[in-house]
Design a protein around this motif. Structure first.
Motif, PDB file in Angstrom:
ATOM      1  N   ASN A   1      -5.670  -6.840   2.662  1.00 53.58           N
ATOM      2  CA  ASN A   1      -4.942  -8.117   2.632  1.00 53.58           C
ATOM      3  C   ASN A   1      -5.739  -9.219   3.269  1.00 53.58           C
ATOM      4  O   ASN A   1      -6.689  -9.065   3.914  1.00 53.58           O
ATOM      5  CB  ASN A   1      -3.584  -7.986   3.311  1.00 53.58           C
ATOM      6  CG  ASN A   1      -2.612  -7.233   2.422  1.00 53.58           C
ATOM      7  OD1 ASN A   1      -2.558  -7.463   1.225  1.00 53.58           O
ATOM      8  ND2 ASN A   1      -1.876  -6.317   3.006  1.00 53.58           N
TER       9      ASN A   1
ATOM     10  N   GLY B   1      -3.526  -1.412   4.413  1.00 53.26           N
ATOM     11  CA  GLY B   1      -2.856  -2.664   4.095  1.00 53.26           C
ATOM     12  C   GLY B   1      -3.513  -3.842   4.813  1.00 53.26           C
ATOM     13  O   GLY B   1      -3.636  -4.933   4.242  1.00 53.26           O
ATOM     14  N   GLU B   2      -3.959  -3.625   6.044  1.00 49.25           N
ATOM     15  CA  GLU B   2      -4.680  -4.674   6.770  1.00 49.25           C
ATOM     16  C   GLU B   2      -6.062  -4.913   6.172  1.00 49.25           C
ATOM     17  O   GLU B   2      -6.519  -6.045   6.085  1.00 49.25           O
ATOM     18  CB  GLU B   2      -4.803  -4.285   8.244  1.00 49.25           C
ATOM     19  CG  GLU B   2      -3.481  -4.246   8.976  1.00 49.25           C
ATOM     20  CD  GLU B   2      -3.605  -3.701  10.384  1.00 49.25           C
ATOM     21  OE1 GLU B   2      -4.743  -3.586  10.896  1.00 49.25           O
ATOM     22  OE2 GLU B   2      -2.569  -3.403  10.998  1.00 49.25           O
ATOM     23  N   VAL B   3      -6.712  -3.854   5.738  1.00 51.10           N
ATOM     24  CA  VAL B   3      -8.057  -3.963   5.149  1.00 51.10           C
ATOM     25  C   VAL B   3      -8.012  -4.730   3.826  1.00 51.10           C
ATOM     26  O   VAL B   3      -8.864  -5.577   3.570  1.00 51.10           O
ATOM     27  CB  VAL B   3      -8.670  -2.556   4.929  1.00 51.10           C
ATOM     28  CG1 VAL B   3      -9.955  -2.635   4.116  1.00 51.10           C
ATOM     29  CG2 VAL B   3      -8.909  -1.861   6.267  1.00 51.10           C
TER      30      VAL B   3
ATOM     31  N   LYS C   1       0.322   5.935   8.607  1.00 48.00           N
ATOM     32  CA  LYS C   1      -0.652   5.247   9.464  1.00 48.00           C
ATOM     33  C   LYS C   1      -1.862   4.818   8.646  1.00 48.00           C
ATOM     34  O   LYS C   1      -2.367   3.706   8.807  1.00 48.00           O
ATOM     35  CB  LYS C   1      -1.098   6.160  10.610  1.00 48.00           C
ATOM     36  CG  LYS C   1      -0.113   6.277  11.727  1.00 48.00           C
ATOM     37  CD  LYS C   1      -0.692   7.091  12.859  1.00 48.00           C
ATOM     38  CE  LYS C   1       0.311   7.241  13.988  1.00 48.00           C
ATOM     39  NZ  LYS C   1      -0.220   8.051  15.101  1.00 48.00           N
TER      40      LYS C   1
ATOM     41  N   CYS D   1       0.813  -1.226   0.000  1.00 45.72           N
ATOM     42  CA  CYS D   1       0.000   0.000   0.000  1.00 45.72           C
ATOM     43  C   CYS D   1       0.844   1.272   0.000  1.00 45.72           C
ATOM     44  O   CYS D   1       0.299   2.363   0.142  1.00 45.72           O
ATOM     45  CB  CYS D   1      -0.943  -0.007   1.196  1.00 45.72           C
ATOM     46  SG  CYS D   1      -2.219  -1.268   1.062  1.00 45.72           S
TER      47      CYS D   1
ATOM     48  N   GLU E   1     -13.538   2.681   7.443  1.00 46.24           N
ATOM     49  CA  GLU E   1     -12.110   2.431   7.230  1.00 46.24           C
ATOM     50  C   GLU E   1     -11.310   3.714   7.003  1.00 46.24           C
ATOM     51  O   GLU E   1     -10.162   3.811   7.431  1.00 46.24           O
ATOM     52  CB  GLU E   1     -11.905   1.480   6.064  1.00 46.24           C
ATOM     53  CG  GLU E   1     -12.583   0.131   6.223  1.00 46.24           C
ATOM     54  CD  GLU E   1     -12.181  -0.628   7.483  1.00 46.24           C
ATOM     55  OE1 GLU E   1     -11.135  -0.333   8.099  1.00 46.24           O
ATOM     56  OE2 GLU E   1     -12.947  -1.534   7.871  1.00 46.24           O
TER      57      GLU E   1
ATOM     58  N   ALA F   1      -0.858   1.894   6.398  1.00 43.83           N
ATOM     59  CA  ALA F   1      -0.696   0.653   7.170  1.00 43.83           C
ATOM     60  C   ALA F   1      -2.067   0.061   7.499  1.00 43.83           C
ATOM     61  O   ALA F   1      -2.274  -1.142   7.372  1.00 43.83           O
ATOM     62  CB  ALA F   1       0.102   0.922   8.446  1.00 43.83           C
ATOM     63  N   HIS F   2      -2.988   0.925   7.890  1.00 42.46           N
ATOM     64  CA  HIS F   2      -4.354   0.450   8.186  1.00 42.46           C
ATOM     65  C   HIS F   2      -5.004  -0.150   6.939  1.00 42.46           C
ATOM     66  O   HIS F   2      -5.586  -1.231   6.990  1.00 42.46           O
ATOM     67  CB  HIS F   2      -5.207   1.609   8.714  1.00 42.46           C
ATOM     68  CG  HIS F   2      -6.647   1.263   8.838  1.00 42.46           C
ATOM     69  ND1 HIS F   2      -7.126   0.424   9.821  1.00 42.46           N
ATOM     70  CD2 HIS F   2      -7.705   1.620   8.074  1.00 42.46           C
ATOM     71  CE1 HIS F   2      -8.429   0.286   9.660  1.00 42.46           C
ATOM     72  NE2 HIS F   2      -8.818   0.996   8.611  1.00 42.46           N
TER      73      HIS F   2
END
Length: 157
Positions: free
Chosen positions: A157, A153-155, A147, A3, A117, A150-151
């Motif tokens: 993946n 990237g979790e959403v 930040k 991301c 999100e 990174a957030h």
């Protein structure tokens, strides 16, 4: 998905209320991402100048639903490469993109909600791609694009 190149978010919708815009394109597919012309020509210039390689989140709302994050796409050409193909109609402006992530449209409850999100209330008055580093969005993320990325990237993946 990496991301680090997420730069923009763009509003998209399909004219048919029963389908999602661009839902037929799987990961790694290419398609022309449309921008709606306006009278002052600002959208033309905007679309032309979006940098090749940038990742754009596509957000869309269907009737009776909230706004969802449905795709992450990459601009694969320079604006100068796409512009000769542009048409004169309302939706003739486009940029070629490649799909990096797509939502699971078979289960709406699993599609990420935009406001949840992104933590922002967007103004969706045109089809321009908005910078993720905009002050209104960054104020929700302690002024840190890292930040937010990174957030996301979790959403995704």
């Amino acid at each position: 998905m990496d991301c680090s190149r997420l730069e923009y978010i763009k509003n998209v919708n399909d004219d048919d209320d029963d389908v999602w815009a661009y839902e037929i394109y799987p990961i790694a597919a290419y398609f022309p991402l449309n921008f709606k012309k306006n009278k002052d020509g600002g959208v033309d210039n905007h679309a032309f100048n979006l940098p090749k390689g940038s990742l754009i989140i596509l957000s869309q709302k269907r009737p009776k639903y909230e706004r969802f994050l449905t795709h992450v796409v990459e601009l694969v050409n320079e604006g100068s490469e796409d512009k000769p193909q542009w048409g004169r109609d309302t939706w003739g402006i486009f940029r070629w993109v490649k799909v990096h992530w797509i939502a699971d449209f078979t289960d709406v409850s699993r599609i990420p909600l935009d406001q949840k999100e992104m933590r922002a209330n967007w103004g969706w008055y045109d089809t321009k791609a908005k910078l993720l580093s905009s002050p209104s969005l960054m104020s929700q993320w302690d002024n840190s694009i890292d930040k937010l990325r990174a957030h996301l990237g979790e959403v995704f993946n």
